[in-house]
Design a protein around this motif. Structure first.
Motif, short mmCIF file in Angstrom:
data_model
loop_
_atom_site.label_atom_id
_atom_site.label_comp_id
_atom_site.label_asym_id
_atom_site.label_seq_id
_atom_site.Cartn_x
_atom_site.Cartn_y
_atom_site.Cartn_z
N ILE A 53 51.40 23.20 -54.29
CA ILE A 53 50.35 22.19 -54.12
C ILE A 53 49.87 21.66 -55.46
N PHE A 54 49.59 22.57 -56.40
CA PHE A 54 49.08 22.16 -57.71
C PHE A 54 50.12 21.35 -58.49
N GLU A 55 51.35 21.84 -58.54
CA GLU A 55 52.37 21.19 -59.35
C GLU A 55 52.76 19.82 -58.80
N SER A 56 52.69 19.65 -57.50
CA SER A 56 52.99 18.36 -56.88
C SER A 56 51.75 17.48 -56.76
N ARG A 57 50.61 18.03 -57.18
CA ARG A 57 49.34 17.29 -57.17
C ARG A 57 49.02 16.74 -55.78
N LEU A 58 49.19 17.57 -54.79
CA LEU A 58 48.89 17.17 -53.42
C LEU A 58 47.39 17.27 -53.17
N GLU A 73 40.49 42.72 -59.27
CA GLU A 73 41.73 41.98 -59.59
C GLU A 73 41.85 40.71 -58.75
N THR A 74 41.38 40.80 -57.50
CA THR A 74 41.43 39.63 -56.63
C THR A 74 40.42 38.57 -57.07
N VAL A 75 39.21 39.01 -57.36
CA VAL A 75 38.17 38.09 -57.82
C VAL A 75 38.61 37.38 -59.10
N ASN A 76 39.32 38.09 -59.96
CA ASN A 76 39.75 37.54 -61.24
C ASN A 76 40.80 36.44 -61.09
N MET A 77 41.44 36.36 -59.92
CA MET A 77 42.46 35.33 -59.73
C MET A 77 41.89 33.92 -59.81
N VAL A 78 40.60 33.76 -59.57
CA VAL A 78 39.97 32.45 -59.73
C VAL A 78 40.11 31.98 -61.17
N ASP A 79 39.88 32.89 -62.12
CA ASP A 79 40.00 32.55 -63.54
C ASP A 79 41.47 32.38 -63.95
N VAL A 80 42.35 33.17 -63.35
CA VAL A 80 43.78 33.05 -63.64
C VAL A 80 44.28 31.66 -63.25
N ALA A 83 42.98 28.97 -65.63
CA ALA A 83 43.68 28.99 -66.91
C ALA A 83 45.08 28.39 -66.80
N ARG A 84 45.77 28.67 -65.70
CA ARG A 84 47.16 28.21 -65.54
C ARG A 84 47.25 26.76 -65.11
N TYR A 85 46.43 26.36 -64.14
CA TYR A 85 46.57 25.04 -63.54
C TYR A 85 45.43 24.08 -63.85
N ASP A 86 44.40 24.57 -64.51
CA ASP A 86 43.21 23.77 -64.79
C ASP A 86 42.60 23.24 -63.50
N VAL A 87 42.54 24.09 -62.50
CA VAL A 87 41.97 23.75 -61.19
C VAL A 87 40.93 24.79 -60.83
N SER A 88 39.81 24.34 -60.32
CA SER A 88 38.75 25.25 -59.88
C SER A 88 38.85 25.42 -58.37
N VAL A 89 39.08 26.66 -57.93
CA VAL A 89 39.16 26.95 -56.50
C VAL A 89 37.75 27.13 -55.95
N GLU A 90 37.47 26.48 -54.83
CA GLU A 90 36.15 26.63 -54.21
C GLU A 90 36.00 28.05 -53.66
N ILE A 91 34.84 28.66 -53.90
CA ILE A 91 34.55 30.00 -53.40
C ILE A 91 33.56 29.89 -52.25
N VAL A 92 33.95 30.38 -51.09
CA VAL A 92 33.10 30.35 -49.90
C VAL A 92 32.62 31.78 -49.63
N ARG A 93 31.32 31.94 -49.50
CA ARG A 93 30.73 33.28 -49.35
C ARG A 93 30.01 33.41 -48.00
N PRO A 94 29.86 34.64 -47.52
CA PRO A 94 29.16 34.86 -46.24
C PRO A 94 27.66 34.66 -46.37
N ASP A 95 27.00 34.57 -45.23
CA ASP A 95 25.55 34.50 -45.19
C ASP A 95 25.00 35.87 -45.58
N GLN A 96 24.36 35.94 -46.73
CA GLN A 96 23.95 37.23 -47.27
C GLN A 96 22.91 37.92 -46.41
#
Length: 244
Positions: A53-58, A73-80, A83-96
């Motif tokens: 998706i990122f490389e084809s800019r869909l 390690e999973t949480v850190n994948m947002v930063d990975v 760094a790699r694609y210069d894309v910010s993934v939206e983080i959706v959280r539960p109702d606390q």
């Protein structure tokens, strides 16, 4: 963009064809559903789809569900990914507030006591946030594969999701684990380091363990339960398909 393997890539012709078909399919989905979204858990399948998706800019929006109980390690994948694609993934959280009420009533580890309590926890931390994230969209994508488990053996390439009320695509349904990994390694796609520690399927930290030799790929998910119940509610239709 046509993502081509180098001549030195160790990817067999059948897998290269699968990769080409995947790119075409993602293009088609994005044209049919300009508002399509992809729910990523940062597993290796999801990273392969994200790369395409990122490389084809869909225009397929990618988000992740942060349950509050994920491995670091999973949480850190947002930063990975950033760094790699210069894309910010939206983080959706539960109702606390709802999560806190549940924990107060049943404890931090109540999900070990019964399937009902485990599914209640999954509902609060995953299903309800997913429902919010999918609201108003006409389609969503997943990285599920038929080979992963008993509950996914009849997985369709495309289906109408009656649980969430929109079209659902499983573009990797026919892929094998070895095919996924051959593409990931050939294209140097980043992946969760927990995979190298024996976690083929990664969920919340208290509910996931490394698997042993010969075990089912999802044996480490909710390992205290029967195979036929091992879905969290995000893919509830799989349980219905696997009955009988």
């Amino acid at each position: 963009m046509n993502l081509i393997f180098s001549s030195s890539a160790s990817v067999d012709p059948d897998t290269q064809q699968l990769w080409a078909v995947l790119q075409e399919r993602l293009q088609h989905i994005s044209h049919q559903h300009p508002d399509a979204v992809f729910a990523s858990s940062f597993g290796v399948e999801d990273m392969l789809l994200s790369h395409a998706i990122f490389e084809s800019r869909l225009p397929i929006h990618i988000f992740t569900l942060d349950t509050g109980r994920l491995h670091p390690e999973t949480v850190n994948m947002v930063d990975v990914i950033k760094a790699r694609y210069d894309v910010s993934v939206e983080i959706v959280r539960p109702d606390q507030a709802a999560v806190s009420e549940h924990v107060t009533k049943h404890g931090q580890f109540g999900f070990y006591e019964s399937v009902e309590l485990r599914k209640a926890c999954c509902f609060l931390r995953k299903v309800e946030p997913l429902r919010r994230a999918l609201a108003g969209h006409s389609a969503w994508l997943t990285g599920q594969r038929r080979e992963q488990s008993l509950t996914r053996s009849e997985l369709a390439d495309a289906e109408y999701d009656t649980v969430f009320g929109l079209q659902k695509y499983n573009p990797l349904a026919a892929w094998s684990e070895s095919q996924v990994w051959s593409v990931v390694r050939a294209l140097d796609i980043p992946y969760n380091p927990l995979h190298d520690e024996g976690y083929p399927s990664i969920g919340c930290e208290p509910c996931t363990r490394a698997i042993r030799a010969g075990e089912d790929l999802r044996a480490g998910r909710w390992w205290w339960e029967q195979k036929s119940s091992k879905e969290c509610g995000l893919h509830a239709g799989n349980l219905q398909e696997s009955k009988g």
